[in-house]
Design a protein around this motif. Structure first.
Motif, PDB file in Angstrom:
ATOM      1  N   VAL A  24       0.837  -1.199   0.000  1.00 26.20           N
ATOM      2  CA  VAL A  24       0.000   0.000   0.000  1.00 26.20           C
ATOM      3  C   VAL A  24       0.870   1.247   0.000  1.00 26.20           C
ATOM      4  CG1 VAL A  24      -1.713   1.327   1.310  1.00 26.20           C
ATOM      5  CG2 VAL A  24      -1.946  -1.160   1.101  1.00 26.20           C
ATOM      6  N   ARG A  25       1.945   1.245   0.790  1.00 26.91           N
ATOM      7  CA  ARG A  25       2.818   2.417   0.861  1.00 26.91           C
ATOM      8  C   ARG A  25       3.462   2.705  -0.495  1.00 26.91           C
ATOM      9  NH1 ARG A  25       7.770   2.549   5.049  1.00 26.91           N
ATOM     10  NH2 ARG A  25       8.790   1.354   3.398  1.00 26.91           N
ATOM     11  N   THR A  26       3.806   1.664  -1.244  1.00 23.95           N
ATOM     12  CA  THR A  26       4.362   1.864  -2.582  1.00 23.95           C
ATOM     13  C   THR A  26       3.406   2.639  -3.465  1.00 23.95           C
ATOM     14  OG1 THR A  26       5.666  -0.164  -2.431  1.00 23.95           O
ATOM     15  CG2 THR A  26       5.222   0.685  -4.640  1.00 23.95           C
ATOM     16  N   LEU A  27       2.128   2.309  -3.388  1.00 21.55           N
ATOM     17  CA  LEU A  27       1.115   3.022  -4.175  1.00 21.55           C
ATOM     18  C   LEU A  27       0.941   4.450  -3.670  1.00 21.55           C
ATOM     19  CD1 LEU A  27      -1.616   0.223  -4.427  1.00 21.55           C
ATOM     20  CD2 LEU A  27       0.005   0.920  -6.212  1.00 21.55           C
ATOM     21  N   GLU A  28       0.909   4.619  -2.364  1.00 20.63           N
ATOM     22  CA  GLU A  28       0.654   5.943  -1.791  1.00 20.63           C
ATOM     23  C   GLU A  28       1.828   6.909  -2.014  1.00 20.63           C
ATOM     24  OE1 GLU A  28      -2.647   5.187   1.643  1.00 20.63           O
ATOM     25  OE2 GLU A  28      -0.564   5.363   2.300  1.00 20.63           O
ATOM     26  N   THR A  71      -8.321  11.742  -5.497  1.00 21.87           N
ATOM     27  CA  THR A  71      -8.797  10.435  -5.054  1.00 21.87           C
ATOM     28  C   THR A  71      -7.854   9.953  -3.955  1.00 21.87           C
ATOM     29  OG1 THR A  71      -9.555   8.237  -5.764  1.00 21.87           O
ATOM     30  CG2 THR A  71      -7.493   9.024  -6.708  1.00 21.87           C
ATOM     31  N   SER A  72      -8.150   8.813  -3.374  1.00 22.43           N
ATOM     32  CA  SER A  72      -7.299   8.269  -2.318  1.00 22.43           C
ATOM     33  C   SER A  72      -5.905   7.958  -2.859  1.00 22.43           C
ATOM     34  CB  SER A  72      -7.923   7.005  -1.733  1.00 22.43           C
ATOM     35  OG  SER A  72      -9.186   7.292  -1.171  1.00 22.43           O
ATOM     36  N   ALA A  73      -4.883   8.183  -2.037  1.00 24.88           N
ATOM     37  CA  ALA A  73      -3.503   8.008  -2.487  1.00 24.88           C
ATOM     38  C   ALA A  73      -3.244   6.586  -2.975  1.00 24.88           C
ATOM     39  CB  ALA A  73      -2.538   8.363  -1.356  1.00 24.88           C
ATOM     40  N   TRP A  74      -3.792   5.592  -2.293  1.00 24.17           N
ATOM     41  CA  TRP A  74      -3.580   4.204  -2.700  1.00 24.17           C
ATOM     42  C   TRP A  74      -4.306   3.870  -4.008  1.00 24.17           C
ATOM     43  CZ3 TRP A  74      -8.570   2.513  -2.608  1.00 24.17           C
ATOM     44  CH2 TRP A  74      -9.438   3.112  -1.678  1.00 24.17           C
ATOM     45  N   HIS A  75      -5.281   4.673  -4.382  1.00 26.38           N
ATOM     46  CA  HIS A  75      -6.039   4.451  -5.612  1.00 26.38           C
ATOM     47  C   HIS A  75      -5.520   5.308  -6.762  1.00 26.38           C
ATOM     48  CE1 HIS A  75      -9.839   5.252  -8.065  1.00 26.38           C
ATOM     49  NE2 HIS A  75      -9.597   3.974  -8.240  1.00 26.38           N
ATOM     50  N   SER A 129      -5.525  14.766 -19.558  1.00 25.14           N
ATOM     51  CA  SER A 129      -4.339  15.059 -18.750  1.00 25.14           C
ATOM     52  C   SER A 129      -4.760  15.472 -17.346  1.00 25.14           C
ATOM     53  CB  SER A 129      -3.535  16.181 -19.400  1.00 25.14           C
ATOM     54  OG  SER A 129      -2.408  16.517 -18.613  1.00 25.14           O
ATOM     55  N   VAL A 130      -4.108  14.909 -16.333  1.00 26.67           N
ATOM     56  CA  VAL A 130      -4.480  15.183 -14.943  1.00 26.67           C
ATOM     57  C   VAL A 130      -3.249  15.488 -14.103  1.00 26.67           C
ATOM     58  CG1 VAL A 130      -6.601  13.816 -14.974  1.00 26.67           C
ATOM     59  CG2 VAL A 130      -4.435  12.713 -14.364  1.00 26.67           C
ATOM     60  N   VAL A 131      -3.459  16.311 -13.084  1.00 25.50           N
ATOM     61  CA  VAL A 131      -2.463  16.567 -12.037  1.00 25.50           C
ATOM     62  C   VAL A 131      -2.941  15.840 -10.788  1.00 25.50           C
ATOM     63  CG1 VAL A 131      -1.351  18.294 -10.588  1.00 25.50           C
ATOM     64  CG2 VAL A 131      -1.849  18.818 -12.984  1.00 25.50           C
ATOM     65  N   PRO A 132      -2.268  14.797 -10.345  1.00 25.02           N
ATOM     66  CA  PRO A 132      -2.745  14.029  -9.191  1.00 25.02           C
ATOM     67  C   PRO A 132      -2.683  14.834  -7.896  1.00 25.02           C
ATOM     68  CG  PRO A 132      -1.138  12.783 -10.462  1.00 25.02           C
ATOM     69  CD  PRO A 132      -1.068  14.192 -10.949  1.00 25.02           C
ATOM     70  N   HIS A 133      -3.761  14.756  -7.121  1.00 28.52           N
ATOM     71  CA  HIS A 133      -3.788  15.350  -5.776  1.00 28.52           C
ATOM     72  C   HIS A 133      -4.261  14.251  -4.822  1.00 28.52           C
ATOM     73  CE1 HIS A 133      -4.105  18.952  -3.046  1.00 28.52           C
ATOM     74  NE2 HIS A 133      -4.683  17.993  -2.324  1.00 28.52           N
ATOM     75  N   PRO A 134      -3.330  13.407  -4.347  1.00 25.66           N
ATOM     76  CA  PRO A 134      -3.721  12.288  -3.483  1.00 25.66           C
ATOM     77  C   PRO A 134      -4.160  12.734  -2.095  1.00 25.66           C
ATOM     78  CG  PRO A 134      -1.336  12.399  -3.690  1.00 25.66           C
ATOM     79  CD  PRO A 134      -1.884  13.426  -4.637  1.00 25.66           C
ATOM     80  N   VAL A 135      -5.114  12.004  -1.533  1.00 26.53           N
ATOM     81  CA  VAL A 135      -5.610  12.245  -0.177  1.00 26.53           C
ATOM     82  C   VAL A 135      -5.838  10.880   0.479  1.00 26.53           C
ATOM     83  CG1 VAL A 135      -6.700  14.462  -0.765  1.00 26.53           C
ATOM     84  CG2 VAL A 135      -8.017  12.345  -0.980  1.00 26.53           C
ATOM     85  N   ASP A 136      -6.330  10.905   1.718  1.00 24.16           N
ATOM     86  CA  ASP A 136      -6.786   9.668   2.372  1.00 24.16           C
ATOM     87  C   ASP A 136      -5.661   8.634   2.499  1.00 24.16           C
ATOM     88  OD1 ASP A 136      -8.475   7.693   3.436  1.00 24.16           O
ATOM     89  OD2 ASP A 136      -9.086   6.995   1.448  1.00 24.16           O
TER      90      ASP A 136
END
Length: 265
Positions: free
Chosen positions: A63-67, A190-194, A208-215
């Protein structure tokens, strides 16, 4: 049978708690009918899989690798607007019966989206998601989210709802139709792991997207381990769901990248 229904059936079997139960039942069954070799095999698989989940930090590391794959962007990126993925609302049937907003453990998706939208009211906010349930009941995600935004006094003039998607691939494909022709990227929440699967899906959809991870569920550079058995099972379920999802999307052509890089090439 559609990919959506197949994915739900596969996940029912693969979900760690269910998989452990299936292995245990297989071990008991083969022992009962005298098939000792198969019984020992399933018994060994049961022990090894149980130890992997409960006695090692492997699920947390996955999970940490994804986040850690994508970082929160600097404030004020030049974006066309905000896209927030569904999955943060609770039971729609209870929400309808109680007349109250229901949220789940992914609520940071919506709270962050509201805060960022207030800072850029001149740009649209797209809420993408309907229901991932095989048989949706009660209020859907869009209806609950609309109720939440109204309660929080969020201006609705620039809010759009994509209320048909049932999974991440459909989130991307259907949202791309609402995005218009603006050449700037969109801020994706969306959630960081997702986030890796979401980014791969949106890139495949041509947006095109700029990721903004949360959760976040893990510490960025150290293990929060050992955990209670329930916490270990939850972490294992999260890890397995996302890594299998990344593989399934890549193999079936829904994405062009197995694990997308932070930079959109």
């Amino acid at each position: 049978m559609s990919f959506f229904f197949l994915s739900k059936i596969a996940w029912f079997v693969l979900k760690p708690l269910n998989a452990l139960l299936i292995l245990w039942l297989a071990w008991l069954g083969f022992r009962a009918i005298g098939w000792r070799r198969l019984g020992r095999l399933f018994g060994l698989l049961l022990v090894l899989y149980g130890l992997l989940i409960l006695a090692t930090p492997v699920p947390e590391l996955l999970v940490r690798t994804l986040e850690n794959r994508f970082a929160v962007p600097p404030s004020g990126p030049a974006v066309a607007g905000i896209i927030v993925l569904g999955g943060a609302t609770g039971d729609g049937e209870i929400a309808a019966a109680r007349g109250e907003v229901t949220l789940n453990g992914n609520a940071e998706r919506l709270t962050t989206a509201m805060a960022l939208h207030r800072a850029m009211l001149d740009r649209p906010l797209i809420v993408s998601g309907f229901s991932g349930r095989l048989v949706p009941r009660g209020l859907n995600e869009a209806q609950i989210t609309r109720q939440l935004f109204a309660q929080q006094g969020l201006p609705m003039t620039r809010v759009r709802f994509e209320a048909q998607s049932r999974n991440t691939a459909e989130n991307a494909r259907l949202t791309a139709r609402l995005a218009g022709d603006d050449d700037r990227p969109w801020l994706l929440i969306t959630s960081a792991w997702h986030m890796p699967r979401a980014v791969a899906s949106f890139r495949a959809a041509g947006l095109s997207v700029v990721p903004h991870p949360v959760d976040y569920r893990t510490h960025p550079d150290r293990l929060v381990w050992p955990r209670q058995p329930g916490g270990s099972l939850d972490m294992a379920a999260l890890a397995l769901h996302e890594w299998v999802g990344l593989l399934a999307y890549y193999v079936t052509g829904r994405t062009a990248e197995f694990l997308p890089s932070p930079l959109d090439g």
